[in-house]
Each structure stands twice: as structure tokens, then as C-alpha cells.
Design a protein around this motif. Sequence first.
Motif, PDB file in Angstrom:
ATOM      1  N   VAL A   1       0.855  -1.174   0.000  1.00 40.80           N
ATOM      2  CA  VAL A   1       0.000   0.000   0.000  1.00 40.80           C
ATOM      3  C   VAL A   1       0.896   1.230   0.000  1.00 40.80           C
ATOM      4  O   VAL A   1       1.911   1.276   0.706  1.00 40.80           O
ATOM      5  CB  VAL A   1      -0.928   0.015   1.237  1.00 40.80           C
ATOM      6  CG1 VAL A   1      -1.747   1.284   1.283  1.00 40.80           C
ATOM      7  CG2 VAL A   1      -1.842  -1.199   1.222  1.00 40.80           C
ATOM      8  N   VAL A   2       0.519   2.234  -0.789  1.00 36.84           N
ATOM      9  CA  VAL A   2       1.265   3.485  -0.843  1.00 36.84           C
ATOM     10  C   VAL A   2       0.829   4.384   0.315  1.00 36.84           C
ATOM     11  O   VAL A   2      -0.362   4.596   0.530  1.00 36.84           O
ATOM     12  CB  VAL A   2       1.027   4.217  -2.185  1.00 36.84           C
ATOM     13  CG1 VAL A   2       1.671   5.598  -2.182  1.00 36.84           C
ATOM     14  CG2 VAL A   2       1.540   3.378  -3.352  1.00 36.84           C
TER      15      VAL A   2
ATOM     16  N   LYS B   1       5.781   8.955   2.071  1.00 41.42           N
ATOM     17  CA  LYS B   1       6.495   8.671   0.820  1.00 41.42           C
ATOM     18  C   LYS B   1       7.117   7.277   0.846  1.00 41.42           C
ATOM     19  O   LYS B   1       8.296   7.093   0.543  1.00 41.42           O
ATOM     20  CB  LYS B   1       7.556   9.736   0.548  1.00 41.42           C
ATOM     21  CG  LYS B   1       6.961  11.098   0.313  1.00 41.42           C
ATOM     22  CD  LYS B   1       8.015  12.103  -0.059  1.00 41.42           C
ATOM     23  CE  LYS B   1       7.325  13.394  -0.418  1.00 41.42           C
ATOM     24  NZ  LYS B   1       7.910  14.572   0.054  1.00 41.42           N
ATOM     25  N   GLU B   2       6.290   6.313   1.271  1.00 40.35           N
ATOM     26  CA  GLU B   2       6.780   4.948   1.317  1.00 40.35           C
ATOM     27  C   GLU B   2       5.712   3.953   0.892  1.00 40.35           C
ATOM     28  O   GLU B   2       4.537   4.284   0.753  1.00 40.35           O
ATOM     29  CB  GLU B   2       7.339   4.597   2.701  1.00 40.35           C
ATOM     30  CG  GLU B   2       6.324   4.469   3.793  1.00 40.35           C
ATOM     31  CD  GLU B   2       6.949   4.083   5.136  1.00 40.35           C
ATOM     32  OE1 GLU B   2       8.191   4.033   5.271  1.00 40.35           O
ATOM     33  OE2 GLU B   2       6.174   3.824   6.063  1.00 40.35           O
ATOM     34  N   LEU B   3       6.177   2.749   0.704  1.00 41.08           N
ATOM     35  CA  LEU B   3       5.351   1.618   0.328  1.00 41.08           C
ATOM     36  C   LEU B   3       5.510   0.597   1.442  1.00 41.08           C
ATOM     37  O   LEU B   3       6.618   0.371   1.924  1.00 41.08           O
ATOM     38  CB  LEU B   3       5.919   1.060  -0.983  1.00 41.08           C
ATOM     39  CG  LEU B   3       5.116   0.150  -1.863  1.00 41.08           C
ATOM     40  CD1 LEU B   3       3.833   0.820  -2.312  1.00 41.08           C
ATOM     41  CD2 LEU B   3       5.934  -0.239  -3.083  1.00 41.08           C
TER      42      LEU B   3
ATOM     43  N   GLY C   1       8.880  -0.369  -5.408  1.00 42.50           N
ATOM     44  CA  GLY C   1       8.891   1.083  -5.210  1.00 42.50           C
ATOM     45  C   GLY C   1       8.862   1.848  -6.522  1.00 42.50           C
ATOM     46  O   GLY C   1       8.210   2.889  -6.634  1.00 42.50           O
ATOM     47  N   LYS C   2       9.563   1.326  -7.530  1.00 43.65           N
ATOM     48  CA  LYS C   2       9.552   1.951  -8.870  1.00 43.65           C
ATOM     49  C   LYS C   2       8.175   1.819  -9.518  1.00 43.65           C
ATOM     50  O   LYS C   2       7.680   2.756 -10.136  1.00 43.65           O
ATOM     51  CB  LYS C   2      10.599   1.309  -9.782  1.00 43.65           C
ATOM     52  CG  LYS C   2      11.991   1.759  -9.517  1.00 43.65           C
ATOM     53  CD  LYS C   2      12.219   3.151 -10.069  1.00 43.65           C
ATOM     54  CE  LYS C   2      13.690   3.489  -9.965  1.00 43.65           C
ATOM     55  NZ  LYS C   2      13.987   4.848 -10.323  1.00 43.65           N
ATOM     56  N   VAL C   3       7.554   0.654  -9.350  1.00 44.27           N
ATOM     57  CA  VAL C   3       6.217   0.442  -9.909  1.00 44.27           C
ATOM     58  C   VAL C   3       5.232   1.421  -9.269  1.00 44.27           C
ATOM     59  O   VAL C   3       4.402   2.023  -9.954  1.00 44.27           O
ATOM     60  CB  VAL C   3       5.763  -1.027  -9.731  1.00 44.27           C
ATOM     61  CG1 VAL C   3       4.284  -1.193 -10.042  1.00 44.27           C
ATOM     62  CG2 VAL C   3       6.591  -1.944 -10.612  1.00 44.27           C
ATOM     63  N   ALA C   4       5.357   1.618  -7.959  1.00 47.75           N
ATOM     64  CA  ALA C   4       4.482   2.574  -7.265  1.00 47.75           C
ATOM     65  C   ALA C   4       4.716   3.984  -7.774  1.00 47.75           C
ATOM     66  O   ALA C   4       3.778   4.770  -7.901  1.00 47.75           O
ATOM     67  CB  ALA C   4       4.729   2.517  -5.755  1.00 47.75           C
TER      68      ALA C   4
ATOM     69  N   ILE D   1      -2.340   3.376  -5.828  1.00 49.13           N
ATOM     70  CA  ILE D   1      -2.593   3.301  -4.386  1.00 49.13           C
ATOM     71  C   ILE D   1      -1.917   2.085  -3.759  1.00 49.13           C
ATOM     72  O   ILE D   1      -1.884   1.939  -2.547  1.00 49.13           O
ATOM     73  CB  ILE D   1      -4.111   3.269  -4.073  1.00 49.13           C
ATOM     74  CG1 ILE D   1      -4.783   2.048  -4.712  1.00 49.13           C
ATOM     75  CG2 ILE D   1      -4.765   4.563  -4.515  1.00 49.13           C
ATOM     76  CD1 ILE D   1      -6.216   1.822  -4.250  1.00 49.13           C
ATOM     77  N   GLY D   2      -1.367   1.212  -4.600  1.00 45.52           N
ATOM     78  CA  GLY D   2      -0.694   0.030  -4.093  1.00 45.52           C
ATOM     79  C   GLY D   2       0.030  -0.709  -5.198  1.00 45.52           C
ATOM     80  O   GLY D   2       0.019  -0.285  -6.363  1.00 45.52           O
ATOM     81  N   VAL D   3       0.661  -1.809  -4.823  1.00 45.03           N
ATOM     82  CA  VAL D   3       1.400  -2.642  -5.770  1.00 45.03           C
ATOM     83  C   VAL D   3       1.162  -4.102  -5.396  1.00 45.03           C
ATOM     84  O   VAL D   3       1.198  -4.460  -4.222  1.00 45.03           O
ATOM     85  CB  VAL D   3       2.917  -2.334  -5.724  1.00 45.03           C
ATOM     86  CG1 VAL D   3       3.704  -3.318  -6.581  1.00 45.03           C
ATOM     87  CG2 VAL D   3       3.198  -0.898  -6.158  1.00 45.03           C
TER      88      VAL D   3
END
Length: 169
Positions: free
Chosen positions: A57-58, A63-65, A86-89, A134-136
Motif C-alpha cells: 500500500v502506498v 512517501k513509502e510503500l 517502489g519503482k512500480v508505485a 494506491i498500491g502494488v
Amino acid sequence: IPMAHTVAQLEERLGKLERLMDIDRSLSQELDLKRLLERTVAEASRVMEADRSSLYVVDRSKKELWTIVAEGVEEIRLPLGKGIAGKVAQTGEVVNVEDAYSVPDFDRTWDVKHGYQTRSMLCMPLRGRSGDVIGVFAVLNKASGAFSDEDEALLQAMGAGVAVSLENA
């Protein structure tokens, strides 16, 4: 014989689609968000013949996942833009790699710490109604090697339902 092979492939695809519909039906009846997400992640691993899956979840304020569900591990937190997830987010682009270690963005820290080796990886952004990530959804180590285009379509379908559930929560 090629026709029999084609029929077998179609039957396998049909089986996966039927499983996806079953998952969708059962998940729509689940009221507990944590259980819903745990079941979705477990089903993603099973249907895609993967070793494990994670749902991130973003958190824009930090500023983190972070992992709301991660099979076989404790919570993972990483800055937006760090590592493949993190790149995908950050970019909103799907990443599908057969060898994660060949990708410069891959962060080996977690693997080294836990004695694990990520090989193939399918990482998909989850988008909210506004289109923002909003997530990955990440799926690791497909038994047969690389994740296919069909796997991408399947994860995208599963991810759409997860995104709605996350937003509703």
C-alpha cells in the motif's frame, strides 16, 4: 497432436478463468479487509504457480510503500522509488522480469537478510478511481520460470478488485 496440445492449453486457461471467477465471488462476500487481502494474495500465488506474493500500500504522507500482506515474511517498508515495487508505485508501470537480479532497480537487501532468492517477478500497480497508484501487487518465482502475458492479465484482473476493496476501506 498439436490440436490436442491446443485443447489442453485452452482447458488450462478456462480453468484459470473459472478459478478467477470463484475467487471474485468469494472475495465479494468477505467483509474483513485483512482476511480478504490475505486470501487474494494466497490465491494469486496458487493460480499463478508462484512461490509467494505481496500486496503493498502506498503511504503518500510518508512517501513509502509497505506490505499490508506479505506471504512468508514480516512487514516490508521501502521508500517510493526504491526497489522494483517502489519503482512500480512511482511510475505506475508493470514490471515483469525473469531474473530480478539482472534489473538494476532490484534491491537484494531483503533476499540477503532472509536467505531467499528472488528470480522471476511480476509487479503490478493498483490504481484507485482517480487513476493514482494506491498500491502494488507483486508475485515472485513462478515455478515454470517467467510470468506470461496471461499471468499479467490475471494479476491485473485480481488487482482491480483489490484496489476497489482498499479504496472502500
